[in-house]
Design a protein around this motif. Structure first.
Motif, mmCIF file in Angstrom:
data_model
loop_
_atom_site.group_PDB
_atom_site.id
_atom_site.type_symbol
_atom_site.label_atom_id
_atom_site.label_comp_id
_atom_site.label_asym_id
_atom_site.label_seq_id
_atom_site.Cartn_x
_atom_site.Cartn_y
_atom_site.Cartn_z
ATOM 1 N N GLY A 18 0.819 -1.201 0.000
ATOM 2 C CA GLY A 18 0.000 0.000 0.000
ATOM 3 C C GLY A 18 0.856 1.255 0.000
ATOM 4 N N HIS A 19 0.363 2.300 -0.616
ATOM 5 C CA HIS A 19 1.111 3.554 -0.698
ATOM 6 C C HIS A 19 1.091 4.253 0.655
ATOM 7 C CE1 HIS A 19 2.909 7.062 -2.460
ATOM 8 N NE2 HIS A 19 1.924 7.820 -1.982
ATOM 9 N N GLY A 20 2.262 4.530 1.205
ATOM 10 C CA GLY A 20 2.352 5.234 2.472
ATOM 11 C C GLY A 20 1.980 4.390 3.680
ATOM 12 N N SER A 21 1.892 3.093 3.505
ATOM 13 C CA SER A 21 1.511 2.215 4.600
ATOM 14 C C SER A 21 2.709 1.918 5.504
ATOM 15 C CB SER A 21 0.964 0.901 4.045
ATOM 16 O OG SER A 21 0.720 -0.002 5.096
ATOM 17 N N ASN A 22 2.453 1.739 6.775
ATOM 18 C CA ASN A 22 3.481 1.358 7.729
ATOM 19 C C ASN A 22 3.406 -0.129 8.050
ATOM 20 O OD1 ASN A 22 4.456 3.952 7.908
ATOM 21 N ND2 ASN A 22 3.142 4.486 9.632
ATOM 22 N N ASP A 23 2.647 -0.874 7.270
ATOM 23 C CA ASP A 23 2.515 -2.311 7.471
ATOM 24 C C ASP A 23 3.509 -3.034 6.571
ATOM 25 O OD1 ASP A 23 0.412 -1.899 9.231
ATOM 26 O OD2 ASP A 23 -1.073 -1.939 7.618
ATOM 27 N N TYR A 24 4.184 -4.037 7.128
ATOM 28 C CA TYR A 24 5.211 -4.776 6.408
ATOM 29 C C TYR A 24 4.980 -6.268 6.533
ATOM 30 C CZ TYR A 24 7.771 -0.415 6.169
ATOM 31 O OH TYR A 24 8.140 0.875 5.901
ATOM 32 N N PHE A 25 5.173 -6.980 5.439
ATOM 33 C CA PHE A 25 5.194 -8.437 5.435
ATOM 34 C C PHE A 25 6.644 -8.890 5.428
ATOM 35 C CE2 PHE A 25 0.846 -8.403 3.729
ATOM 36 C CZ PHE A 25 0.301 -9.430 4.457
ATOM 37 N N ALA A 26 6.951 -9.926 6.182
ATOM 38 C CA ALA A 26 8.274 -10.553 6.150
ATOM 39 C C ALA A 26 8.053 -12.044 5.978
ATOM 40 C CB ALA A 26 9.040 -10.274 7.425
ATOM 41 N N THR A 27 8.611 -12.619 4.933
ATOM 42 C CA THR A 27 8.441 -14.030 4.642
ATOM 43 C C THR A 27 9.774 -14.736 4.780
ATOM 44 O OG1 THR A 27 6.691 -13.487 3.071
ATOM 45 C CG2 THR A 27 7.628 -15.694 2.937
ATOM 46 N N ASN A 28 9.827 -15.743 5.641
ATOM 47 C CA ASN A 28 11.011 -16.579 5.800
ATOM 48 C C ASN A 28 10.813 -17.785 4.896
ATOM 49 O OD1 ASN A 28 12.982 -18.408 6.595
ATOM 50 N ND2 ASN A 28 12.965 -17.685 8.704
ATOM 51 N N THR A 29 11.562 -17.841 3.799
ATOM 52 C CA THR A 29 11.344 -18.900 2.813
ATOM 53 C C THR A 29 11.789 -20.268 3.300
ATOM 54 O OG1 THR A 29 13.461 -18.358 1.790
ATOM 55 C CG2 THR A 29 11.490 -17.347 0.837
ATOM 56 N N LEU A 36 3.599 -10.314 9.954
ATOM 57 C CA LEU A 36 3.117 -8.977 9.632
ATOM 58 C C LEU A 36 3.530 -8.056 10.767
ATOM 59 C CD1 LEU A 36 1.428 -7.067 7.869
ATOM 60 C CD2 LEU A 36 -0.563 -7.756 9.192
ATOM 61 N N ALA A 37 4.139 -6.947 10.432
ATOM 62 C CA ALA A 37 4.585 -5.985 11.440
ATOM 63 C C ALA A 37 4.092 -4.596 11.061
ATOM 64 C CB ALA A 37 6.101 -5.990 11.528
ATOM 65 N N LYS A 38 3.935 -3.754 12.053
ATOM 66 C CA LYS A 38 3.506 -2.382 11.821
ATOM 67 C C LYS A 38 4.570 -1.461 12.418
ATOM 68 C CE LYS A 38 -0.673 0.282 11.927
ATOM 69 N NZ LYS A 38 -0.941 -0.014 10.579
ATOM 70 N N LEU A 39 5.089 -0.561 11.617
ATOM 71 C CA LEU A 39 6.070 0.409 12.069
ATOM 72 C C LEU A 39 5.313 1.562 12.705
ATOM 73 C CD1 LEU A 39 9.057 1.050 12.136
ATOM 74 C CD2 LEU A 39 8.827 2.084 9.898
ATOM 75 N N ALA A 40 5.469 1.735 14.022
ATOM 76 C CA ALA A 40 4.656 2.685 14.775
ATOM 77 C C ALA A 40 5.020 4.135 14.475
ATOM 78 C CB ALA A 40 4.777 2.407 16.261
ATOM 79 N N ASN A 41 6.301 4.489 14.596
ATOM 80 C CA ASN A 41 6.736 5.869 14.405
ATOM 81 C C ASN A 41 7.904 5.906 13.440
ATOM 82 O OD1 ASN A 41 4.927 7.031 16.365
ATOM 83 N ND2 ASN A 41 6.206 6.066 17.926
ATOM 84 N N PRO A 42 7.645 5.861 12.149
ATOM 85 C CA PRO A 42 8.761 5.831 11.197
ATOM 86 C C PRO A 42 9.514 7.163 11.176
ATOM 87 C CG PRO A 42 6.687 6.065 10.035
ATOM 88 C CD PRO A 42 6.352 5.853 11.482
ATOM 89 N N TYR A 43 10.844 7.073 11.065
ATOM 90 C CA TYR A 43 11.684 8.257 10.981
ATOM 91 C C TYR A 43 11.669 8.765 9.548
ATOM 92 C CZ TYR A 43 15.834 11.183 11.236
ATOM 93 O OH TYR A 43 16.707 12.235 11.181
ATOM 94 N N LYS A 44 11.430 10.032 9.354
ATOM 95 C CA LYS A 44 11.294 10.569 8.006
ATOM 96 C C LYS A 44 12.389 11.559 7.631
ATOM 97 C CE LYS A 44 6.290 10.013 7.995
ATOM 98 N NZ LYS A 44 6.227 8.715 7.516
ATOM 99 N N GLY A 45 13.344 11.804 8.540
ATOM 100 C CA GLY A 45 14.409 12.761 8.271
ATOM 101 C C GLY A 45 15.563 12.132 7.509
ATOM 102 N N PRO A 46 16.605 12.910 7.251
ATOM 103 C CA PRO A 46 17.775 12.371 6.556
ATOM 104 C C PRO A 46 18.558 11.429 7.481
ATOM 105 C CG PRO A 46 18.181 14.625 7.246
ATOM 106 C CD PRO A 46 16.742 14.334 7.551
ATOM 107 N N ALA A 47 19.365 10.580 6.880
ATOM 108 C CA ALA A 47 20.152 9.618 7.653
ATOM 109 C C ALA A 47 21.202 10.351 8.485
ATOM 110 C CB ALA A 47 20.831 8.627 6.718
#
Length: 137
Positions: A18-29, A36-47
């Motif tokens: 999804g566009h702008g979503s903080n939800d992530y799928f991680a698949t261990n093959t 499924l994980a949700k990033l609560a407070n993503p950092y948006k500044g420069p590294a």
């Protein structure tokens, strides 16, 4: 409890959706587990400097591990099972219940990005050092 095996479409999902979503799928093959994980407070500044240094360190470690795998993996020159060191790394991976051979290589990598694998149980297998210079690409 029932064991659920994900279908092929679900197995292939990895990363955000999804566009702008903080939800992530991680698949261990290797274990077929999907998280499924949700990033609560993503950092948006420069590294920051620390983040940039960590990224460079990761790139160098990855380059060293890739160089080692290219030298030792199964090929026409190394045979269908790879070199003795590759087989040793696979044995270590299985013994430690790790997902990938890269985890073994990272454990045996020093600060100069040299990988030295030794097998204490047999005296004829010795470690081989492979030093890789990280690429800027």
């Amino acid at each position: 409890m029932a064991k659920i095996i994900p279908i092929d479409v679900i197995k292939g999902i990895s990363g955000s959706y999804g566009h702008g979503s903080n939800d992530y799928f991680a698949t261990n093959t290797s274990s077929n587990k999907v998280r499924l994980a949700k990033l609560a407070n993503p950092y948006k500044g420069p590294a920051t400097e620390k983040q940039s240094a960590q990224r460079e360190k990761f790139k160098a470690r990855q380059a060293a591990a890739t160089a080692w795998l290219n030298v030792n993996k199964p090929s026409t020159a190394n045979g269908s099972n790879g070199t003795a060191l590759y087989q040793l790394a696979q044995k270590m991976k299985k013994a430690q219940h790790l997902s990938t051979i890269l985890q073994v290589l990272y454990q045996h990598m020093d600060d100069a990005y040299n990988i030295v694998l030794t097998d204490d149980s047999s005296s004829d297998t010795t470690g081989k050092e492979v030093t890789a210079t990280p690429s800027n690409g």
